[in-house]
Design a protein around this motif. Structure first.
Motif, PDB file in Angstrom:
ATOM      1  N   HIS A 144     -27.406 -22.129  36.768  1.00  0.00           N
ATOM      2  CA  HIS A 144     -27.172 -22.189  35.326  1.00  0.00           C
ATOM      3  C   HIS A 144     -26.859 -20.836  34.683  1.00  0.00           C
ATOM      4  CE1 HIS A 144     -30.041 -25.938  35.251  1.00  0.00           C
ATOM      5  NE2 HIS A 144     -28.891 -26.180  35.854  1.00  0.00           N
ATOM      6  N   PHE A 147     -23.888 -20.043  32.435  1.00  0.00           N
ATOM      7  CA  PHE A 147     -23.697 -21.077  31.421  1.00  0.00           C
ATOM      8  C   PHE A 147     -24.502 -20.809  30.147  1.00  0.00           C
ATOM      9  CE2 PHE A 147     -22.593 -22.951  35.424  1.00  0.00           C
ATOM     10  CZ  PHE A 147     -21.588 -23.851  35.158  1.00  0.00           C
ATOM     11  N   TYR A 148     -25.515 -19.944  30.227  1.00  0.00           N
ATOM     12  CA  TYR A 148     -26.361 -19.751  29.047  1.00  0.00           C
ATOM     13  C   TYR A 148     -26.626 -18.291  28.692  1.00  0.00           C
ATOM     14  CZ  TYR A 148     -30.595 -18.596  31.795  1.00  0.00           C
ATOM     15  OH  TYR A 148     -31.510 -18.001  32.610  1.00  0.00           O
ATOM     16  N   ARG A 192     -17.828 -20.872  37.047  1.00  0.00           N
ATOM     17  CA  ARG A 192     -18.647 -22.013  36.650  1.00  0.00           C
ATOM     18  C   ARG A 192     -18.293 -23.280  37.424  1.00  0.00           C
ATOM     19  NH1 ARG A 192     -17.753 -20.401  30.528  1.00  0.00           N
ATOM     20  NH2 ARG A 192     -19.679 -19.265  30.056  1.00  0.00           N
ATOM     21  N   GLN A 213     -31.958 -22.426  38.226  1.00  0.00           N
ATOM     22  CA  GLN A 213     -32.073 -23.696  37.513  1.00  0.00           C
ATOM     23  C   GLN A 213     -33.327 -23.794  36.654  1.00  0.00           C
ATOM     24  OE1 GLN A 213     -30.946 -27.211  40.018  1.00  0.00           O
ATOM     25  NE2 GLN A 213     -30.707 -25.665  41.610  1.00  0.00           N
ATOM     26  N   LYS A 217     -30.436 -25.484  31.201  1.00  0.00           N
ATOM     27  CA  LYS A 217     -29.873 -26.808  31.490  1.00  0.00           C
ATOM     28  C   LYS A 217     -29.060 -27.380  30.328  1.00  0.00           C
ATOM     29  CE  LYS A 217     -29.645 -30.495  34.242  1.00  0.00           C
ATOM     30  NZ  LYS A 217     -29.048 -31.539  33.388  1.00  0.00           N
ATOM     31  N   PHE A 220     -25.739 -25.659  30.359  1.00  0.00           N
ATOM     32  CA  PHE A 220     -25.056 -26.088  31.592  1.00  0.00           C
ATOM     33  C   PHE A 220     -24.378 -27.434  31.384  1.00  0.00           C
ATOM     34  CE2 PHE A 220     -25.135 -28.455  35.608  1.00  0.00           C
ATOM     35  CZ  PHE A 220     -24.495 -27.581  36.467  1.00  0.00           C
ATOM     36  N   ASP A 221     -25.096 -28.382  30.797  1.00  0.00           N
ATOM     37  CA  ASP A 221     -24.551 -29.734  30.587  1.00  0.00           C
ATOM     38  C   ASP A 221     -23.387 -29.724  29.593  1.00  0.00           C
ATOM     39  OD1 ASP A 221     -26.361 -30.821  32.362  1.00  0.00           O
ATOM     40  OD2 ASP A 221     -27.810 -31.378  30.812  1.00  0.00           O
ATOM     41  N   LYS A 224     -20.400 -27.973  31.342  1.00  0.00           N
ATOM     42  CA  LYS A 224     -19.959 -28.817  32.465  1.00  0.00           C
ATOM     43  C   LYS A 224     -19.044 -29.923  31.962  1.00  0.00           C
ATOM     44  CE  LYS A 224     -21.755 -31.873  36.079  1.00  0.00           C
ATOM     45  NZ  LYS A 224     -22.998 -32.466  36.675  1.00  0.00           N
TER      46      LYS A 224
END
Length: 227
Positions: A144, A147-148, A192, A213, A217, A220-221, A224
């Motif tokens: 992750h 992503f953040y 990614r 992880q 999250k 990430f979602d 994604k």
């Protein structure tokens, strides 16, 4: 980091109305930069809705310097204890006039329970002895981190992950480009797309012992679904 670079980064963050957290930590000791308080002020003035935190070993910390940092717009100071619990007594004296909600001690001495798993910083540390086993266990697992969290170096260069301590993969420059263009740029999205599938085959991911992880999250979602 120079004040000019701080101004450029602040401008490029403000274009996209950034309201997140700015964490001064990473490769070096913040308080060695003679312009550090001014850098905090520059970013706080241009990004008033953001939160600013800093990690320090405390070697350069004085009561006057601590006050200056908070007056400049620092919200939270983490003082890392590397030499033992006895350091707390010294720092209690230094921080006696600072609201206790504004600083925390972090134990990093050898007998301390860090509350974290030690990792090899993307393969930069080779003496842990468990690297090969740890890396093998993570094969096929998504990560992750990109992503953040955005990791910005002293010159504005954006390194794709906070654990890439060899600075192998740079994906933009926040002193030259707006936040949106870097964060949603093709260079970062290529990485990614691999990590979504659990493909950790490229360096430095193929040497990294970080699970990746534990946090992030929701971000990430979201990403994604968009890439």
């Amino acid at each position: 980091m120079s004040i000019a670079t701080a101004n450029a980064i602040a401008d490029n963050l403000s274009i996209d109305n950034f309201k997140g957290k700015r964490s001064y930590s990473g490769f070096s000791e913040n308080l060695l930069n003679k312009n550090f308080a001014e850098i905090i002020k520059v970013l706080k003035d241009k990004l008033p809705e953001t939160t600013a935190e800093c990690n320090t070993n405390g070697d350069r910390l004085t009561p006057q310097y601590a006050k200056e940092l908070f007056d400049s717009g620092l919200d939270l100071l983490y003082i890392n204890l590397y030499d033992g619990i006895d350091q707390i007594e010294k720092f209690d004296v230094i921080m006696k006039d600072i609201d206790k909600s504004k600083y925390k001690y972090r134990a990093h001495y050898s007998q301390a329970d860090y509350g974290l798993n030690i990792n090899n910083r993307g393969g930069s540390i080779t003496w842990l002895g468990l690297d090969e086993e740890s890396v093998d266990k993570l094969k096929g697992q998504p990560c992750h981190y990109p992503f953040y969290k955005m990791f910005v170096d002293w010159d504005g260069e954006v390194i794709f992950c906070a654990n890439d301590w060899q600075k192998e993969r740079k994906v933009g420059n926040l002193a030259k480009h707006r936040l949106r263009d870097v964060w949603l740029g093709e260079e970062l999205n290529v990485i990614r797309k691999r990590l979504i599938k659990g493909d950790r085959s490229e360096s430095p991911c193929n040497k990294c012992t970080v699970n990746g992880q534990l946090f992030g999250k929701p971000s990430f979602d979201i990403l994604k679904a968009s890439i």
